[in-house]
Design a protein around this motif. Structure first.
Motif, short mmCIF file in Angstrom:
data_model
loop_
_atom_site.label_atom_id
_atom_site.label_comp_id
_atom_site.label_asym_id
_atom_site.label_seq_id
_atom_site.Cartn_x
_atom_site.Cartn_y
_atom_site.Cartn_z
N ASP A 267 0.63 -1.39 -0.23
CA ASP A 267 -0.22 -0.52 -0.05
C ASP A 267 1.00 1.14 -0.25
N HIS A 268 2.14 1.37 0.84
CA HIS A 268 2.58 2.57 0.92
C HIS A 268 3.73 2.93 -0.65
N TRP A 270 2.69 2.07 -3.64
CA TRP A 270 1.10 2.31 -4.14
C TRP A 270 1.13 3.63 -4.06
N ARG A 271 1.36 4.40 -2.68
CA ARG A 271 0.43 5.93 -2.48
C ARG A 271 1.91 6.41 -3.27
N GLY A 277 2.49 2.62 -8.15
CA GLY A 277 0.54 2.79 -9.00
C GLY A 277 0.35 2.62 -10.32
N LEU A 283 -5.50 1.02 -3.82
CA LEU A 283 -4.90 0.14 -2.50
C LEU A 283 -4.78 -0.87 -2.79
#
Length: 359
Positions: A267-268, A270-271, A277, A283
């Motif tokens: 998730d990190h 992707w952000r 991403g 997410l």
């Protein structure tokens, strides 16, 4: 067809071998369903005997596992052959475990993704038909999955259709084929067909590409299998395959490996990074609730973390029957997680009853 007999039928059949109502079935309104159980098919190995490529594949497997693991694997498998080939022995073991229904897949050792197109197609047809014949001997207790030649994407749709025509619920696949990851666009027709038909896909790795880095202490399995699961699922998520095919019914063995409990790092990324991403719309953690995972994580704390990441409605009981890296008491392993009753019974069989359309 109903997976769980009525009380009257249960009493009538209780004296018949393989048809005793297991004690766990009395714990809720659903049968106890094990979605991770295997079948050994000697005819598959006979088909490949002497073919070019077999010796090389076996050499690679030996190098990946190392001599100490191979010395244990041989006797372990031989001891368990009756449970993987004889329906009567299988049903007796299920009764002892308190399992009403097994979803059976061929041993992953039968993948043989090195095989040429013609051989691979024969292999998959043979494995699929043998699995269907095995399950047909106890149709109220056994459901099955076939195989597809993942190394030949253009033949996967036909193999999937053949499995469904045989009365199986879908197919088992590894996390990759030589030179191809599951994110490869060549698999798009396969995902589309599986989504269209509602077929179940069971993602079960076999062998880890870290090769001889894991050739001691059985790291090939203890580290390799969860690594391969995490890589395969990451390819499906980050490539956008699950965006394009949101209705896929995919079960990841071994609790999905390392990914569900370490999804925060994904998730990190992707952000934080445009390259991470670029392929998926949401997410990475959000896709876990679209997948299914078996409960075979060998640790009640990890099982609770898996449920926290994916939801209790996405977890299915799994034992890896009858291998030594499985559990001989899958219901007991589930109880050890001390789940709320609703979640316990959902994982024990409620979720699988719906997914496998047992009623």
């Amino acid at each position: 067809m109903t997976a769980r007999p009525s009380p009257a039928t249960s009493v009538a059949r209780s004296s018949q071998p393989g048809h005793r109502l297991p004690p766990a079935a009395a714990g809720g309104p659903f049968p106890t369903v094990d979605v991770h159980a295997h079948l050994l098919i000697p005819e598959v190995e006979a088909l490949l005997a002497g073919l070019p490529g077999l010796a090389e594949a076996r050499d690679l497997e030996a190098r990946r596992n190392g001599p100490a693991a191979l010395a244990v694997n041989g006797p372990m498998v031989r001891e368990r052959i009756p449970k993987m080939t004889d329906v009567t022995v299988r049903l007796a073991a299920m009764d002892t475990q308190g399992v009403d229904v097994q979803l059976i897949s061929p041993s992953p050792s039968h993948y043989h993704y090195w095989a040429d197109e013609e051989t691979a197609e024969k292999l998959c047809r043979l494995a699929t038909e043998a699995t269907a014949a095995h399950c047909a001997q106890a149709p109220d207790r056994l459901r099955g999955l076939g195989l597809v030649p993942l190394q030949h994407p253009e033949r996967t749709v036909r193999a999937l259709d053949h499995a469904l025509e045989q009365g199986l619920l879908g197919v088992e696949i590894a996390g990759h084929a030589p030179g191809r990851e599951l994110s490869d666009p060549a698999y798009e027709p396969f995902w589309s067909r599986a989504e269209q038909t509602g077929a179940i896909l069971f993602l079960h790795p076999f062998g880890c590409t870290l090769d001889d880095r894991l050739d001691r202490w059985y790291l090939s399995n203890t580290v390799g299998q969860p690594t391969e699961n995490a890589v395969a699922l990451s390819h499906l998520i980050f490539s956008g395959a699950l965006d394009r095919h949101p209705e896929l019914k995919l079960i990841a063995a071994h609790g999905g490996g390392y990914l569900p409990t370490h999804i925060g790092r994904a998730d990190h990324a992707w952000r934080a990074r445009p390259d991470a991403g670029a392929g998926c719309a949401h997410l990475p953690s959000s896709y876990l609730t679209r997948l299914y995972f078996d409960s075979l994580v060998h640790d009640p704390h990890v099982l609770r973390a898996l449920i926290g990441a994916a939801g209790a409605d996405r977890i299915l009981l799994g034992s890896d029957f009858p291998f030594d890296m499985g559990t001989e008491n899958p219901v007991g392993a589930l109880r050890a997680a001390h789940l709320p009753d609703h979640d316990f019974h959902a994982v024990r069989g409620g979720n699988a009853t719906t997914l496998l359309r047992l009623t």
